[in-house]
Design an enzyme around this catalytic site. Structure first.
Site, PDB file in Angstrom:
ATOM      1  N   SER A  23       0.820  -1.224   0.000  1.00 10.97           N
ATOM      2  CA  SER A  23       0.000   0.000   0.000  1.00 10.97           C
ATOM      3  C   SER A  23       0.846   1.263   0.000  1.00 10.97           C
ATOM      4  O   SER A  23       0.313   2.373   0.052  1.00 10.97           O
ATOM      5  CB  SER A  23      -0.923   0.013   1.227  1.00 10.97           C
ATOM      6  OG  SER A  23      -0.158   0.012   2.425  1.00 10.97           O
ATOM      7  N   HIS A 156     -39.610  21.310 -13.801  1.00  6.72           N
ATOM      8  CA  HIS A 156     -39.578  20.460 -14.998  1.00  6.72           C
ATOM      9  C   HIS A 156     -38.787  21.119 -16.129  1.00  6.72           C
ATOM     10  O   HIS A 156     -39.016  20.837 -17.309  1.00  6.72           O
ATOM     11  CB  HIS A 156     -40.993  20.128 -15.490  1.00  6.72           C
ATOM     12  CG  HIS A 156     -41.874  19.538 -14.442  1.00  6.72           C
ATOM     13  ND1 HIS A 156     -41.875  18.203 -14.124  1.00  6.72           N
ATOM     14  CD2 HIS A 156     -42.776  20.130 -13.603  1.00  6.72           C
ATOM     15  CE1 HIS A 156     -42.756  17.980 -13.160  1.00  6.72           C
ATOM     16  NE2 HIS A 156     -43.304  19.124 -12.816  1.00  6.72           N
ATOM     17  N   SER A 277     -12.274  25.047 -28.403  1.00  5.30           N
ATOM     18  CA  SER A 277     -12.332  23.834 -29.214  1.00  5.30           C
ATOM     19  C   SER A 277     -11.122  23.782 -30.135  1.00  5.30           C
ATOM     20  O   SER A 277     -10.667  24.810 -30.645  1.00  5.30           O
ATOM     21  CB  SER A 277     -13.614  23.822 -30.045  1.00  5.30           C
ATOM     22  OG  SER A 277     -13.540  22.861 -31.075  1.00  5.30           O
ATOM     23  N   LYS A 283     -15.945  28.431 -30.106  1.00  2.00           N
ATOM     24  CA  LYS A 283     -16.413  27.772 -28.892  1.00  2.00           C
ATOM     25  C   LYS A 283     -15.800  28.357 -27.614  1.00  2.00           C
ATOM     26  O   LYS A 283     -14.642  28.735 -27.572  1.00  2.00           O
ATOM     27  CB  LYS A 283     -16.107  26.271 -28.944  1.00  2.00           C
ATOM     28  CG  LYS A 283     -16.848  25.509 -30.024  1.00  2.00           C
ATOM     29  CD  LYS A 283     -18.358  25.488 -29.783  1.00  2.00           C
ATOM     30  CE  LYS A 283     -18.745  24.738 -28.523  1.00  2.00           C
ATOM     31  NZ  LYS A 283     -18.333  23.313 -28.580  1.00  2.00           N
ATOM     32  N   GLU A 290     -18.549  21.308 -16.153  1.00  5.75           N
ATOM     33  CA  GLU A 290     -18.739  19.967 -16.704  1.00  5.75           C
ATOM     34  C   GLU A 290     -17.906  18.930 -15.958  1.00  5.75           C
ATOM     35  O   GLU A 290     -18.367  17.816 -15.677  1.00  5.75           O
ATOM     36  CB  GLU A 290     -18.379  19.968 -18.191  1.00  5.75           C
ATOM     37  CG  GLU A 290     -19.381  20.731 -19.047  1.00  5.75           C
ATOM     38  CD  GLU A 290     -18.972  20.821 -20.505  1.00  5.75           C
ATOM     39  OE1 GLU A 290     -19.819  21.172 -21.327  1.00  5.75           O
ATOM     40  OE2 GLU A 290     -17.789  20.551 -20.827  1.00  5.75           O
ATOM     41  N   LYS A 325      -8.453   3.323   1.433  1.00  7.39           N
ATOM     42  CA  LYS A 325      -7.638   4.535   1.341  1.00  7.39           C
ATOM     43  C   LYS A 325      -7.615   5.201  -0.027  1.00  7.39           C
ATOM     44  O   LYS A 325      -7.704   6.423  -0.123  1.00  7.39           O
ATOM     45  CB  LYS A 325      -6.210   4.240   1.797  1.00  7.39           C
ATOM     46  CG  LYS A 325      -6.144   3.967   3.287  1.00  7.39           C
ATOM     47  CD  LYS A 325      -4.764   3.557   3.723  1.00  7.39           C
ATOM     48  CE  LYS A 325      -4.849   2.971   5.111  1.00  7.39           C
ATOM     49  NZ  LYS A 325      -5.674   1.746   5.149  1.00  7.39           N
TER      50      LYS A 325
END
Length: 467
Positions: A23, A156, A277, A283, A290, A325
């Site tokens: 580990s 909605h 982009s 863009k 995100e 962990k």
């Protein structure tokens, strides 16, 4: 290389098994906690007459030197030594001789790793509490700067009723307040000292667990040695807190992404918090929001993973618990980074008040207020609801909104409409009228902003306690 535990074995460990069971690749980050715990343990052993004072001084001096080496980058962790505990103990023995082997008197790696994890998580909870409070501060600052901007409220994802932009942001402030309260509870149950439980049954040596707890800043001790080495509730609680926190940030992320789209144009994120982009020059992508939304699934996954690991384990320690962990460490890193970048993004974003105002005036989100108007004139709500529904249908056919109608047009649907109807359904009136406690009215938002100041002050005190 001979193992510190190798006396019972007649052959070496397979290299693949060493790599599989080791580990050190991830628990090396707990070196400060491991050394702090060992220093307190050595001091206790001397206090209780289990080792000599000179031996404790030699051990403590060696541990401090190892700490300096690690922080200076002069320490090589070895997979063959399995974990942080054995890497440090082996180096200590190499440095100070056989006395180093006395450090492990009256303890096991089982209670040692439990101690390290408690200490580590306590420290990280304090850091997260401060970052969480700063994000709440950012939400309150932005809400305060834009107190009177009106926007559509949604159900909605359809425009429902007009609300204040500040009221919308403060909804997240109070979500995060609950998250902070959950984190405080996690801290309380992390603030428990397991060392002294030994492998599972305690120890035959006359140790003083309360002394070690005081040295390390713990307010409570585990009352049962089996529980002390097998408990991972505090980690599960932390992961649960983190999953709910990230869920809240993910919901806000979804709205940030929608609001920054050309279809909404309610906000513009600062260039520093977006990317472009590789093929489309126009863009401007809301990558921070995100990624936070995406990382929420990752944190939730860590919670599910540990719940699954722990669900079938008999007492006391099992190697399965080594799996606690990596998910914990990744969750801590993810949460801290998400909170930090989110506060910065919110403080820098710009609000398009003209667009939000235009949106709320070109819809029927004042329809409920129109129904309430009729109710106040004596019409039962269900009948008022039907009247307004027919009126909305008429407007849609005519290409109008409710505020475009004349008094004669209103009276086609009910004689209860009077000249004050246009004032009653004006967007600003709709906002002001929602003055119930916790509502979106201007005065209620001012009250809520005052409340945030008091909440942040109290949370600041709690952050100090959790350092």
């Amino acid at each position: 290389m001979s193992k510190l535990w190798g006396g019972r074995f007649t052959k070496g460990t397979d290299v693949m098994v060493e790599e599989f069971t080791s580990s050190i690749a991830f628990d090396c980050r707990m070196y400060r906690e491991d050394i702090a715990g060992s220093i307190a343990h050595a001091a206790m052993l001397a206090k209780c007459g289990i080792i000599a004072g000179e031996e404790a001084d030699l051990i403590i001096g060696g541990l401090k030197d190892i700490l300096a080496d690690i922080e200076a980058g002069n320490f090589s962790f070895e997979v063959s030594l399995e974990d942080i505990h054995m890497n440090i103990e082996k180096r200590l023995t190499e440095r100070i001789g056989p006395t180093g082997g006395k450090l492990h008197t009256a303890r096991s790696r089982n209670d040692q790793v439990a101690l390290d994890t408690h200490l580590y998580l306590k420290r990280e909870i304090g850091a997260i509490a401060r970052l969480l409070t700063d994000l709440q501060q950012a939400l309150a600052e932005v809400a305060d700067r834009h107190q009177e901007i009106i926007m559509p409220g949604y159900t909605h994802l359809q425009r429902a009723q007009p609300i204040l932009f500040s009221h919308h942001l403060l909804a997240y402030f109070f979500m995060l307040q609950r998250d902070f309260a959950r984190l405080e509870g996690v801290w309380q149950r992390t603030d428990m000292m397991p060392l002294g439980a030994g492998a599972l049954a305690g120890t035959t040596f006359p140790i003083d667990r309360h002394f070690v707890a005081r040295e390390l800043g713990f307010s409570q001790l585990y009352e049962n040695s089996l529980d002390a080495v097998s408990d991972r509730d505090y980690i599960l609680e932390f992961l649960s807190f983190a999953a709910i926190l990230m869920l809240h940030l993910s919901r806000l992320s979804e709205e940030i992404i929608l609001w920054s789209s050309a279809e909404f144009s309610f906000i513009e994120l600062d260039d520093a918090h977006c990317t472009g982009s590789s093929i489309m020059p126009q863009k401007k992508n809301p990558d921070v929001a995100e990624l936070v939304r995406g990382k929420t699934g990752r944190v939730t996954g860590h919670l599910m993973a540990l719940l699954t690991v722990a669900k079938g384990l008999p007492l006391a320690y099992n190697k399965d618990l080594q799996e606690d962990k990596e998910g914990l460490f990744d969750t801590i890193d993810t949460v801290k980074f998400s909170l930090s970048v989110y506060a910065s993004m919110l403080r820098a974003m710009r609000i398009n008040a003209e667009r939000t105002g235009q949106a709320v005036r070109q819809d029927f989100s004042n329809a409920t207020d129109m129904a309430d108007y009729l109710v106040k004139k004596g019409l039962p709500f269900r009948q008022a609801h039907e009247v307004v529904g027919k009126c909305v249908h008429y407007c849609i056919e005519q290409g109008k909104y409710l505020l475009d109608l004349t008094l004669d047009e209103f009276r086609r649907f009910s004689p209860l409409f009077e000249e004050d109807i246009l004032e009653a359904i004006r967007v600003e009136t709709c906002i002001s009228a929602r003055n119930s406690y916790g509502g979106t009215s201007y005065s209620q938002v001012r009250r809520a902003l005052t409340q945030t100041t008091a909440i942040l002050r109290e949370q600041g005190k709690s952050c100090e306690k959790m350092k």
